[in-house]
Design an enzyme around this catalytic site. Sequence first.
Site, PDB file in Angstrom:
ATOM      1  N   ASN A 120      -2.534  -8.637 -10.552  1.00  0.00           N
ATOM      2  CA  ASN A 120      -1.601  -9.295  -9.635  1.00  0.00           C
ATOM      3  C   ASN A 120      -2.253 -10.284  -8.675  1.00  0.00           C
ATOM      4  O   ASN A 120      -1.647 -11.290  -8.311  1.00  0.00           O
ATOM      5  CB  ASN A 120      -0.796  -8.252  -8.857  1.00  0.00           C
ATOM      6  CG  ASN A 120      -1.673  -7.288  -8.083  1.00  0.00           C
ATOM      7  OD1 ASN A 120      -2.765  -6.924  -8.509  1.00  0.00           O
ATOM      8  ND2 ASN A 120      -1.184  -6.856  -6.939  1.00  0.00           N
TER       9      ASN A 120
ATOM     10  N   GLU B  71       6.632   3.659  -7.612  1.00  0.00           N
ATOM     11  CA  GLU B  71       6.263   2.287  -7.260  1.00  0.00           C
ATOM     12  C   GLU B  71       6.962   1.323  -8.214  1.00  0.00           C
ATOM     13  O   GLU B  71       6.651   1.279  -9.406  1.00  0.00           O
ATOM     14  CB  GLU B  71       4.751   2.094  -7.339  1.00  0.00           C
ATOM     15  CG  GLU B  71       4.302   0.707  -6.904  1.00  0.00           C
ATOM     16  CD  GLU B  71       2.799   0.542  -6.938  1.00  0.00           C
ATOM     17  OE1 GLU B  71       2.281  -0.255  -6.124  1.00  0.00           O
ATOM     18  OE2 GLU B  71       2.125   1.187  -7.767  1.00  0.00           O
TER      19      GLU B  71
ATOM     20  N   GLU C 260      -8.277   1.931  -4.872  1.00  0.00           N
ATOM     21  CA  GLU C 260      -7.098   1.319  -4.248  1.00  0.00           C
ATOM     22  C   GLU C 260      -5.968   1.451  -5.259  1.00  0.00           C
ATOM     23  O   GLU C 260      -5.929   0.731  -6.259  1.00  0.00           O
ATOM     24  CB  GLU C 260      -7.366  -0.152  -3.900  1.00  0.00           C
ATOM     25  CG  GLU C 260      -8.521  -0.357  -2.929  1.00  0.00           C
ATOM     26  CD  GLU C 260      -8.251   0.180  -1.547  1.00  0.00           C
ATOM     27  OE1 GLU C 260      -7.069   0.367  -1.193  1.00  0.00           O
ATOM     28  OE2 GLU C 260      -9.224   0.464  -0.816  1.00  0.00           O
ATOM     29  N   LEU C 261      -5.027   2.363  -4.982  1.00  0.00           N
ATOM     30  CA  LEU C 261      -4.053   2.729  -5.999  1.00  0.00           C
ATOM     31  C   LEU C 261      -2.640   2.302  -5.599  1.00  0.00           C
ATOM     32  O   LEU C 261      -2.461   1.300  -4.931  1.00  0.00           O
ATOM     33  CB  LEU C 261      -4.148   4.236  -6.263  1.00  0.00           C
ATOM     34  CG  LEU C 261      -5.564   4.737  -6.588  1.00  0.00           C
ATOM     35  CD1 LEU C 261      -5.594   6.242  -6.759  1.00  0.00           C
ATOM     36  CD2 LEU C 261      -6.124   4.044  -7.838  1.00  0.00           C
TER      37      LEU C 261
ATOM     38  N   CYS D 100       0.827  -4.299  -4.153  1.00  0.00           N
ATOM     39  CA  CYS D 100       0.902  -2.857  -3.892  1.00  0.00           C
ATOM     40  C   CYS D 100       1.414  -2.540  -2.499  1.00  0.00           C
ATOM     41  O   CYS D 100       1.843  -1.404  -2.258  1.00  0.00           O
ATOM     42  CB  CYS D 100      -0.450  -2.191  -4.139  1.00  0.00           C
ATOM     43  SG  CYS D 100      -1.823  -2.937  -3.283  1.00  0.00           S
TER      44      CYS D 100
ATOM     45  N   GLY E 199      -5.834  -0.229  -9.122  1.00  0.00           N
ATOM     46  CA  GLY E 199      -4.895  -0.099 -10.230  1.00  0.00           C
ATOM     47  C   GLY E 199      -4.038   1.136 -10.083  1.00  0.00           C
ATOM     48  O   GLY E 199      -3.713   1.563  -8.964  1.00  0.00           O
ATOM     49  N   SER E 200      -3.688   1.740 -11.205  1.00  0.00           N
ATOM     50  CA  SER E 200      -2.722   2.832 -11.220  1.00  0.00           C
ATOM     51  C   SER E 200      -3.344   4.151 -10.790  1.00  0.00           C
ATOM     52  O   SER E 200      -4.556   4.371 -10.922  1.00  0.00           O
ATOM     53  CB  SER E 200      -2.134   2.991 -12.618  1.00  0.00           C
ATOM     54  OG  SER E 200      -3.094   3.522 -13.513  1.00  0.00           O
TER      55      SER E 200
END
Length: 476
Positions: A155, A379, A251-252, A285, A231-232
């Site tokens: 993104n 999300e 960083e989720l 996010c 990511g996820s």
Amino acid sequence: MNVSVKQAYGLFINGEWEQTERTMAVLDKYSLSEAAAISVAEQQHVARAVESAHAAQKSPFSPNERYKVLMRVAQLLQEQREQFAALLVSEVGKPIREARGEVDRAIQTMIISAEEAKRIHGEGVPVEAAQGSENRMAFTIRVPVGVIAAITPFNVPLNLVCHKICPALAAGNSVVLKPSEVTPLVALRLAELFHQAGLPKGRLNVLTGDGAEIGTWLLDNPKVRMFSFTGSVRVGEIIRRQAGIRKVALELGNNSATIVHKDCDLDQAAELIAMKSFNNSGQVCISVQRVYVHEDVLPLFLEKLKARTERLVVGNPLEEATDIGPMISVREAERVESWVHEAVEQGAELVLGGERSGAFYRPTILTQVQPSMKVCSQEVFGPVVAVDTYSEMDEVIAKVNDSEYGLQAGLFTNDLKFAMKAAKEIEVGGLIINDGSAYRVDHMPYGGVKNSGTGKEGPVYAIEEMTEERIIVMNL
């Protein structure tokens, strides 16, 4: 390597470009035509990239040299601002104005990282205060972790890459970068700038191809001493389990909440929430996803948010007037469409949007939502905002906290007591007062709690994550 669209991109290993037999296509997200072909790394490429990064650690790379390289790359990126912005438009689908903003932020991330390369320091430790240690002195230093595997999402493929590789290099580490397979081109262009700027061989290696395969091979390699992943949650959990005692920064996901209290400026709230719910088609996010509006002002706020959202221009991301381009793929747009349809079937009211055309999904506002709906509990990562209501402060804080995530949240209020109460009680890594949850500048600490991850980004904070503290004790 002169990289441009509609050509084959190689891997970048030990300062050299290498084509592979296997390739995969990267699509232009607006036209859905092939923009380029990227090389697919095999296990031997991963092994060589890690070995190259490991060997580079043995050669001196002083803080001043790191500073000069990073500043030179920032200058080169500034000179090629429009080319990088156009590439972001093509491979991400984000509007040109937003793409330029990402390039500008990446430049700032580099400059901040360069400056911080000169400020890494330890501290004195008064060991002489201990009985029997009167003749001793001690201090700490911070040393590089070593080889860092950086895995980045689709993104924000330029600035999020910079948030990983620039602090890592500033701290004296070497990096093996794995960008998203759907948006790898700008990372390869960036590697070329580092090469032009004189970065020593092996300090940055870029592998493209299948994320699951490359990630597994990196995790299996003991010479990788840290993993920095955005990511996820699912992949983050895999990395956490398999990394063992090695360092991990994650960083989720998030389903960011923003509170609109009855005493705030509703025009300001509607303006900022419209901006920060739908930029990059909601594929951020910390995009505003859940909005809790005080019951006294709900009808008026909804009217203002709808009016502001209706002015957003959806279309060709290369056109200056466009606010919202396509999502990253038709499949993702179809997923968002199905979540919205499901919410409506479960009783949600569609205030605006709910329409899909290919990879485009129009900005969508839902109300009469329930916490169990996917658009609230998971999300969305799309241009959808779910508006709920509340009457009391404790009630809305509980609603915000009723989430497996905790990255950032927003609160619009002029009540200082409410702001301080929220600051203490809302379970997030960052609370933004009188703005949406999606506010971020690149030198602030950035990271979440709960399933939103662990560790902090922002160059000075990332450098601390990417170094180890060593104590030196001298017996005099």
